[in-house]
Design a protein around this motif. Structure first.
Motif, PDB file in Angstrom:
ATOM      1  N   ALA A  27      37.067  39.401  48.982  1.00  0.00           N
ATOM      2  CA  ALA A  27      37.044  39.477  47.519  1.00  0.00           C
ATOM      3  C   ALA A  27      38.064  38.527  46.904  1.00  0.00           C
ATOM      4  O   ALA A  27      37.783  37.851  45.892  1.00  0.00           O
ATOM      5  CB  ALA A  27      37.322  40.915  47.079  1.00  0.00           C
ATOM      6  N   ILE A  28      39.275  38.486  47.508  1.00  0.00           N
ATOM      7  CA  ILE A  28      40.326  37.596  46.987  1.00  0.00           C
ATOM      8  C   ILE A  28      39.899  36.141  47.090  1.00  0.00           C
ATOM      9  O   ILE A  28      40.044  35.358  46.121  1.00  0.00           O
ATOM     10  CB  ILE A  28      41.636  37.825  47.766  1.00  0.00           C
ATOM     11  CG1 ILE A  28      42.232  39.196  47.409  1.00  0.00           C
ATOM     12  CG2 ILE A  28      42.648  36.717  47.458  1.00  0.00           C
ATOM     13  CD1 ILE A  28      43.385  39.605  48.314  1.00  0.00           C
ATOM     14  N   GLU A  29      39.370  35.745  48.249  1.00  0.00           N
ATOM     15  CA  GLU A  29      38.995  34.339  48.450  1.00  0.00           C
ATOM     16  C   GLU A  29      37.864  33.918  47.515  1.00  0.00           C
ATOM     17  O   GLU A  29      37.834  32.784  47.019  1.00  0.00           O
ATOM     18  CB  GLU A  29      38.603  34.116  49.916  1.00  0.00           C
ATOM     19  CG  GLU A  29      39.814  34.158  50.857  1.00  0.00           C
ATOM     20  CD  GLU A  29      39.445  33.882  52.297  1.00  0.00           C
ATOM     21  OE1 GLU A  29      38.244  34.045  52.640  1.00  0.00           O
ATOM     22  OE2 GLU A  29      40.345  33.536  53.091  1.00  0.00           O
ATOM     23  N   HIS A  30      36.946  34.852  47.251  1.00  0.00           N
ATOM     24  CA  HIS A  30      35.877  34.514  46.307  1.00  0.00           C
ATOM     25  C   HIS A  30      36.442  34.313  44.900  1.00  0.00           C
ATOM     26  O   HIS A  30      36.069  33.379  44.179  1.00  0.00           O
ATOM     27  CB  HIS A  30      34.810  35.600  46.293  1.00  0.00           C
ATOM     28  CG  HIS A  30      33.647  35.273  45.414  1.00  0.00           C
ATOM     29  ND1 HIS A  30      33.559  35.685  44.095  1.00  0.00           N
ATOM     30  CD2 HIS A  30      32.513  34.543  45.647  1.00  0.00           C
ATOM     31  CE1 HIS A  30      32.437  35.250  43.572  1.00  0.00           C
ATOM     32  NE2 HIS A  30      31.771  34.553  44.501  1.00  0.00           N
ATOM     33  N   ALA A  31      37.374  35.211  44.511  1.00  0.00           N
ATOM     34  CA  ALA A  31      37.991  35.073  43.185  1.00  0.00           C
ATOM     35  C   ALA A  31      38.783  33.774  43.082  1.00  0.00           C
ATOM     36  O   ALA A  31      38.751  33.077  42.045  1.00  0.00           O
ATOM     37  CB  ALA A  31      38.902  36.263  42.912  1.00  0.00           C
ATOM     38  N   LEU A  32      39.499  33.405  44.145  1.00  0.00           N
ATOM     39  CA  LEU A  32      40.269  32.157  44.153  1.00  0.00           C
ATOM     40  C   LEU A  32      39.351  30.948  44.057  1.00  0.00           C
ATOM     41  O   LEU A  32      39.672  29.937  43.387  1.00  0.00           O
ATOM     42  CB  LEU A  32      41.116  32.063  45.429  1.00  0.00           C
ATOM     43  CG  LEU A  32      42.280  33.064  45.553  1.00  0.00           C
ATOM     44  CD1 LEU A  32      42.927  32.964  46.934  1.00  0.00           C
ATOM     45  CD2 LEU A  32      43.326  32.780  44.464  1.00  0.00           C
ATOM     46  N   SER A  33      38.183  31.036  44.723  1.00  0.00           N
ATOM     47  CA  SER A  33      37.251  29.894  44.683  1.00  0.00           C
ATOM     48  C   SER A  33      36.644  29.706  43.298  1.00  0.00           C
ATOM     49  O   SER A  33      36.253  28.591  42.921  1.00  0.00           O
ATOM     50  CB  SER A  33      36.140  30.092  45.728  1.00  0.00           C
ATOM     51  OG  SER A  33      35.302  31.189  45.377  1.00  0.00           O
ATOM     52  N   VAL A  34      36.573  30.807  42.546  1.00  0.00           N
ATOM     53  CA  VAL A  34      35.994  30.734  41.203  1.00  0.00           C
ATOM     54  C   VAL A  34      37.027  30.294  40.169  1.00  0.00           C
ATOM     55  O   VAL A  34      36.780  29.374  39.371  1.00  0.00           O
ATOM     56  CB  VAL A  34      35.398  32.097  40.804  1.00  0.00           C
ATOM     57  CG1 VAL A  34      34.955  32.091  39.336  1.00  0.00           C
ATOM     58  CG2 VAL A  34      34.226  32.455  41.702  1.00  0.00           C
TER      59      VAL A  34
ATOM     60  N   PRO B 201      47.560  37.964  37.859  1.00  0.00           N
ATOM     61  CA  PRO B 201      48.868  37.927  37.182  1.00  0.00           C
ATOM     62  C   PRO B 201      49.958  37.473  38.158  1.00  0.00           C
ATOM     63  O   PRO B 201      49.853  37.650  39.381  1.00  0.00           O
ATOM     64  CB  PRO B 201      49.084  39.387  36.765  1.00  0.00           C
ATOM     65  CG  PRO B 201      47.726  39.999  36.756  1.00  0.00           C
ATOM     66  CD  PRO B 201      46.946  39.293  37.809  1.00  0.00           C
ATOM     67  N   GLU B 202      51.020  36.875  37.593  1.00  0.00           N
ATOM     68  CA  GLU B 202      52.090  36.317  38.427  1.00  0.00           C
ATOM     69  C   GLU B 202      52.729  37.375  39.324  1.00  0.00           C
ATOM     70  O   GLU B 202      53.106  37.090  40.465  1.00  0.00           O
ATOM     71  CB  GLU B 202      53.154  35.665  37.539  1.00  0.00           C
ATOM     72  CG  GLU B 202      54.170  34.871  38.330  1.00  0.00           C
ATOM     73  CD  GLU B 202      55.084  34.055  37.430  1.00  0.00           C
ATOM     74  OE1 GLU B 202      56.111  33.587  37.950  1.00  0.00           O
ATOM     75  OE2 GLU B 202      54.783  33.899  36.236  1.00  0.00           O
TER      76      GLU B 202
ATOM     77  N   GLU C  40      40.267  45.114  41.694  1.00  0.00           N
ATOM     78  CA  GLU C  40      39.614  45.260  40.390  1.00  0.00           C
ATOM     79  C   GLU C  40      39.435  43.905  39.726  1.00  0.00           C
ATOM     80  O   GLU C  40      38.375  43.597  39.168  1.00  0.00           O
ATOM     81  CB  GLU C  40      40.449  46.180  39.499  1.00  0.00           C
ATOM     82  CG  GLU C  40      40.435  47.642  39.929  1.00  0.00           C
ATOM     83  CD  GLU C  40      41.363  48.493  39.067  1.00  0.00           C
ATOM     84  OE1 GLU C  40      41.978  47.926  38.137  1.00  0.00           O
ATOM     85  OE2 GLU C  40      41.490  49.709  39.333  1.00  0.00           O
ATOM     86  N   ILE C  41      40.510  43.087  39.771  1.00  0.00           N
ATOM     87  CA  ILE C  41      40.437  41.747  39.161  1.00  0.00           C
ATOM     88  C   ILE C  41      39.394  40.901  39.879  1.00  0.00           C
ATOM     89  O   ILE C  41      38.579  40.194  39.241  1.00  0.00           O
ATOM     90  CB  ILE C  41      41.818  41.063  39.204  1.00  0.00           C
ATOM     91  CG1 ILE C  41      42.805  41.821  38.306  1.00  0.00           C
ATOM     92  CG2 ILE C  41      41.722  39.601  38.800  1.00  0.00           C
ATOM     93  CD1 ILE C  41      44.246  41.373  38.470  1.00  0.00           C
TER      94      ILE C  41
ATOM     95  N   GLN D  35      31.771  39.476  39.072  1.00  0.00           N
ATOM     96  CA  GLN D  35      30.699  39.868  38.156  1.00  0.00           C
ATOM     97  C   GLN D  35      30.501  38.846  37.054  1.00  0.00           C
ATOM     98  O   GLN D  35      29.363  38.537  36.683  1.00  0.00           O
ATOM     99  CB  GLN D  35      31.031  41.238  37.557  1.00  0.00           C
ATOM    100  CG  GLN D  35      30.948  42.378  38.562  1.00  0.00           C
ATOM    101  CD  GLN D  35      31.446  43.690  37.995  1.00  0.00           C
ATOM    102  OE1 GLN D  35      31.875  43.751  36.840  1.00  0.00           O
ATOM    103  NE2 GLN D  35      31.427  44.748  38.822  1.00  0.00           N
ATOM    104  N   SER D  36      31.591  38.282  36.536  1.00  0.00           N
ATOM    105  CA  SER D  36      31.488  37.307  35.446  1.00  0.00           C
ATOM    106  C   SER D  36      30.905  35.978  35.931  1.00  0.00           C
ATOM    107  O   SER D  36      30.353  35.217  35.128  1.00  0.00           O
ATOM    108  CB  SER D  36      32.864  37.059  34.801  1.00  0.00           C
ATOM    109  OG  SER D  36      33.755  36.513  35.750  1.00  0.00           O
ATOM    110  N   SER D  37      31.059  35.730  37.260  1.00  0.00           N
ATOM    111  CA  SER D  37      30.532  34.447  37.780  1.00  0.00           C
ATOM    112  C   SER D  37      29.064  34.521  38.163  1.00  0.00           C
ATOM    113  O   SER D  37      28.448  33.492  38.410  1.00  0.00           O
ATOM    114  CB  SER D  37      31.359  34.009  38.996  1.00  0.00           C
ATOM    115  OG  SER D  37      31.193  34.944  40.079  1.00  0.00           O
TER     116      SER D  37
END
Length: 301
Positions: free
Chosen positions: A234-241, A248-249, A291-292, A298-300
Motif C-alpha cells: 500500500a505504501i509503495e503504491h501511494a509513493l508511486s502515485v 505528513p512529515e 488510511e492515507i 482510491q483517488s487514483s
C-alpha cells in the motif's frame, strides 16, 4: 533383534527369585498361564529359553521336580510326567484328580511381595508390552475368562486398574496408559523397562512442546510477514502515485523504516526509532499510514 517385550522378559528372568513364598507364587503364575495345567497335563512353552530355564529352576526349588526342557520347533517346552504332575499339584494346593484348576488360589499370594512375584510369572508366560517408541500397550492373555476376572480383581486390589476384553478365543487384560504400564512393570521387577517407557514419554512430551512452540512462532512469523507485505504494498503504491509528500512529515520516518525492514515485527520496528517508541504508538502510526495510502489509491482509480 529382540523386541522390547522380549528384552523386558529377559530382565525379569535375571531378577532374584526372592523368598520361598515368592518362588511358589511366581511358579504358580507360570503354571496357571502356561500352555496346560491339569492332572492330565502340565506344559510350559516359550520362544525364550531364559523363561523355560527359570521355570525349570523354580520347579526344582519349589516342588523338587527336576526336568529337562525339550525343543519344539522355535519354542522350548517343559512337559511333566504323571509323578511330577502329582508333586506339582500338591505343592500348589490341588488334589490330584479330575476337576477344573483354572481358578486363582489366593492363599498362595496373600503377601504383597507374593502378588508381585505371581504377576511376574503370569507376564513371563502370557504377557507382552509394546516398544516405548510406540503407543503404550501392555496385555496379558488367557483362554479362561473366569481366571482372567479373578486376576483382574487382584490387579484392582493393587490399584493397577486394567481393562478386560475378548479377542476371538482369548481374553485380554490390558493397559494403554503409560503410567499404569510403568507401575505394573516396576511392581513385577522390570525397572529398566519401566524407566525406558518413562524416558520415552518425557522425550515425546518435550518434542511435542518444541513442535508446538515452533508452530506458534511460525504462525506468528507468517502473520507478521503477511501484515508487513500488505503495508509495504500500500505504501509503495501511494509513493508511486504522489511521492513521499502524500504522507505528513511526522509519519515519514515510519514509512521509511517499514519499507526498509519488511521482516521486522512491530516490537523490532518500534525499537529502531530514536528514541524508541511503544508498540501501540507504532501500530497507531501504521494505521494512519494505511488510511492515507488507501485514500491515495482510491483517488487514483
Amino acid at each position: 533383534m529382540l523386541s522390547f517385550s522380549a528384552k523386558t522378559k529377559n530382565e525379569l528372568c535375571r531378577a532374584p527369585s526372592g523368598q520361598a513364598c515368592c518362588r511358589t507364587a511366581e511358579l504358580y503364575g507360570m503354571l496357571l498361564f502356561g500352555a496346560a495345567f491339569s492332572h492330565r497335563e502340565i506344559r510350559l512353552t516359550s520362544e525364550q529359553s531364559a523363561i523355560i530355564r527359570r521355570a525349570a529352576l523354580l520347579l526344582d526349588k519349589v516342588c523338587g521336580v527336576r526336568t529337562a526342557p525339550v525343543v519344539l520347533g522355535r519354542r522350548r517346552a517343559i512337559e511333566l510326567d504323571t509323578d511330577a504332575r502329582a508333586q506339582v499339584m500338591e505343592c500348589m494346593g490341588y488334589d490330584f484328580r479330575s476337576y477344573l484348576t483354572y481358578h486363582l488360589n489366593r492363599n498362595i499370594i496373600e503377601n504383597e511381595c507374593c502378588a508381585a512375584a505371581f504377576l511376574r510369572g503370569i507376564f513371563l508366560m502370557a504377557g507382552s508390552v509394546s516398544s516405548p517408541e510406540k503407543k503404550g500397550h501392555l496385555e496379558i492373555k488367557t483362554s479362561h475368562p473366569i481366571l482372567g476376572r479373578e486376576v483382574m480383581s487382584l490387579l484392582l486390589d493393587l490399584g493397577l486398574s486394567p481393562k478386560m476384553t475378548e479377542r476371538r478365543t482369548a481374553w485380554l487384560l490390558y493397559w494403554k496408559d503409560s503410567g499404569r504400564i510403568e507401575d505394573f512393570l516396576t511392581l513385577i521387577g522390570a525397572r529398566h523397562a519401566a524407566l525406558a517407557i518413562m524416558e520415552a514419554k518425557v522425550e515425546k512430551q518435550l518434542r511435542g512442546d518444541i513442535n508446538r512452540k515452533v508452530n506458534c512462532e511460525t504462525a506468528n512469523l507468517i502473520k507478521v510477514t503477511s501484515a508487513s507485505t500488505r503495508q509495504i504494498a500500500a505504501i509503495e503504491h501511494a509513493l508511486s502515485v504522489g511521492g513521499i509528500e502524500v504522507f505528513p512529515e511526522n509519519l515519514r520516518q515510519t514509512v521509511d523504516l517499514r519499507v526498509a525492514n519488511p521482516a521486522a515485527s512491530l516490537a523490532e520496528l518500534a525499537a529502531m526509532f530514536d528514541p524508541p517508541i511503544s508498540k501501540p504508538g507504532l501500530s497507531h502510526r501504521l494505521g494512519r499510514i494505511m488510511e492515507i495510502a488507501e485514500r491515495v489509491t482510491q483517488s487514483s482509480n
